[in-house]
Design an enzyme around this catalytic site. Structure first.
Site, PDB file in Angstrom:
ATOM      1  N   ASP A  17       0.392  -0.839   0.003  1.00  0.00           N
ATOM      2  CA  ASP A  17      -0.453  -1.836   0.737  1.00  0.00           C
ATOM      3  C   ASP A  17      -1.325  -2.276  -0.008  1.00  0.00           C
ATOM      4  O   ASP A  17      -2.105  -1.987  -1.588  1.00  0.00           O
ATOM      5  CB  ASP A  17      -1.242  -1.270   1.993  1.00  0.00           C
ATOM      6  CG  ASP A  17      -0.688  -0.809   2.813  1.00  0.00           C
ATOM      7  OD1 ASP A  17       0.300  -0.532   2.885  1.00  0.00           O
ATOM      8  OD2 ASP A  17      -1.329  -0.533   3.918  1.00  0.00           O
ATOM      9  N   HIS A 163      -1.370   2.375  -1.966  1.00  0.00           N
ATOM     10  CA  HIS A 163      -2.046   1.174  -1.864  1.00  0.00           C
ATOM     11  C   HIS A 163      -1.788   0.749  -3.631  1.00  0.00           C
ATOM     12  O   HIS A 163      -2.436   1.950  -4.326  1.00  0.00           O
ATOM     13  CB  HIS A 163      -3.521   1.672  -1.960  1.00  0.00           C
ATOM     14  CG  HIS A 163      -3.668   1.550  -0.187  1.00  0.00           C
ATOM     15  ND1 HIS A 163      -3.374   2.592   0.720  1.00  0.00           N
ATOM     16  CD2 HIS A 163      -4.322   0.457   0.672  1.00  0.00           C
ATOM     17  CE1 HIS A 163      -3.493   2.164   1.737  1.00  0.00           C
ATOM     18  NE2 HIS A 163      -4.027   1.196   2.146  1.00  0.00           N
TER      19      HIS A 163
HETATM   20 ZN   LIG Z   1      -4.249  -3.117   4.195  1.00  0.00          ZN
END
Ligand SMILES: [Zn+2]
Length: 200
Positions: A17, A163
């Site tokens: 992400d 992430h």
């Molecule tokens: Zn996010």
């Protein structure tokens, strides 16, 4: 929210992400290229606009780009028009840069309400979660923690979240490097979220 897929196939979908990021996304690409695996990137429109060449690289390598809104807001705090604009601006940019319309969505902060769900449903977006939220890689809890909690979440059909954007992601890169190597040697196929959804 889809966190896993019921399947007897030895396959998992690893997702990233908040990118694309000039430092970390290329490292993720390298890890998956060596492992001959595919990943999914839930990208933020603003970041895509800053790094369009990385978006193209990700798509050209056969990875999936999912919609993660344009400015990463809490969608439950927006009105319907604002929420729709966040989704559609990002959709348009992904289509421009990759020549493919995104077909999966992950809400920022996993925050949503009834209205968000209706909008996503109308647009045909499945909402994608993950099984390893306890890994909390965004909090920099240490490589061993990220790795340990992610290992616990691995089974046929798992979706895992990491992430590659917003801040120092060196712990994530280290943990993913080890995890990908372990999973491959255990015979897991690393597939995109859409490929995983098709296994149902
Ligand atoms: Zn996010």
């Amino acid at each position: 929210m889809i966190n896993e897929i019921p399947t007897s196939q030895r396959a998992v979908a690893i997702t990233f992400d908040d990118g694309p990021n000039a430092v970390y996304t290329p490292q993720v690409l390298e890890i998956f290229s060596k492992a001959k695996g595919k990943a999914t990137f839930f990208m933020i429109g603003e970041q895509m606009r800053s790094h369009p060449e990385i978006v193209k690289e990700v798509a050209a390598a056969g990875h999936e780009v999912g919609n993660h809104t344009f400015t990463h807001p809490k969608l439950s705090q927006l009105n319907k028009a604002e929420c729709l604009a966040e989704i559609e601006q990002t959709e348009k940019l992904i289509e421009e840069l990759t020549a493919q319309k995104p077909v999966i969505f992950r809400p920022p902060f996993l925050d949503y309400n009834h209205e968000t769900l209706t909008i996503l449903q109308n647009k045909g977006y499945p909402m994608i979660g993950a099984l390893n939220f306890e890994a909390q890689d965004w909090e920099l809890p240490g490589v061993e923690h990220i790795l340990g909690k992610s290992r616990e979440a691995v089974k046929n059909g798992s979706i895992l979240i990491f992430h590659d954007g917003y801040g120092d992601r060196s712990q994530t890169i280290e943990a993913v490097r080890m995890l990908v190597s372990e999973l491959t040697s255990q015979g897991y196929q690393l597939v995109t979220v859409s490929e995983l959804l098709a296994l149902v």
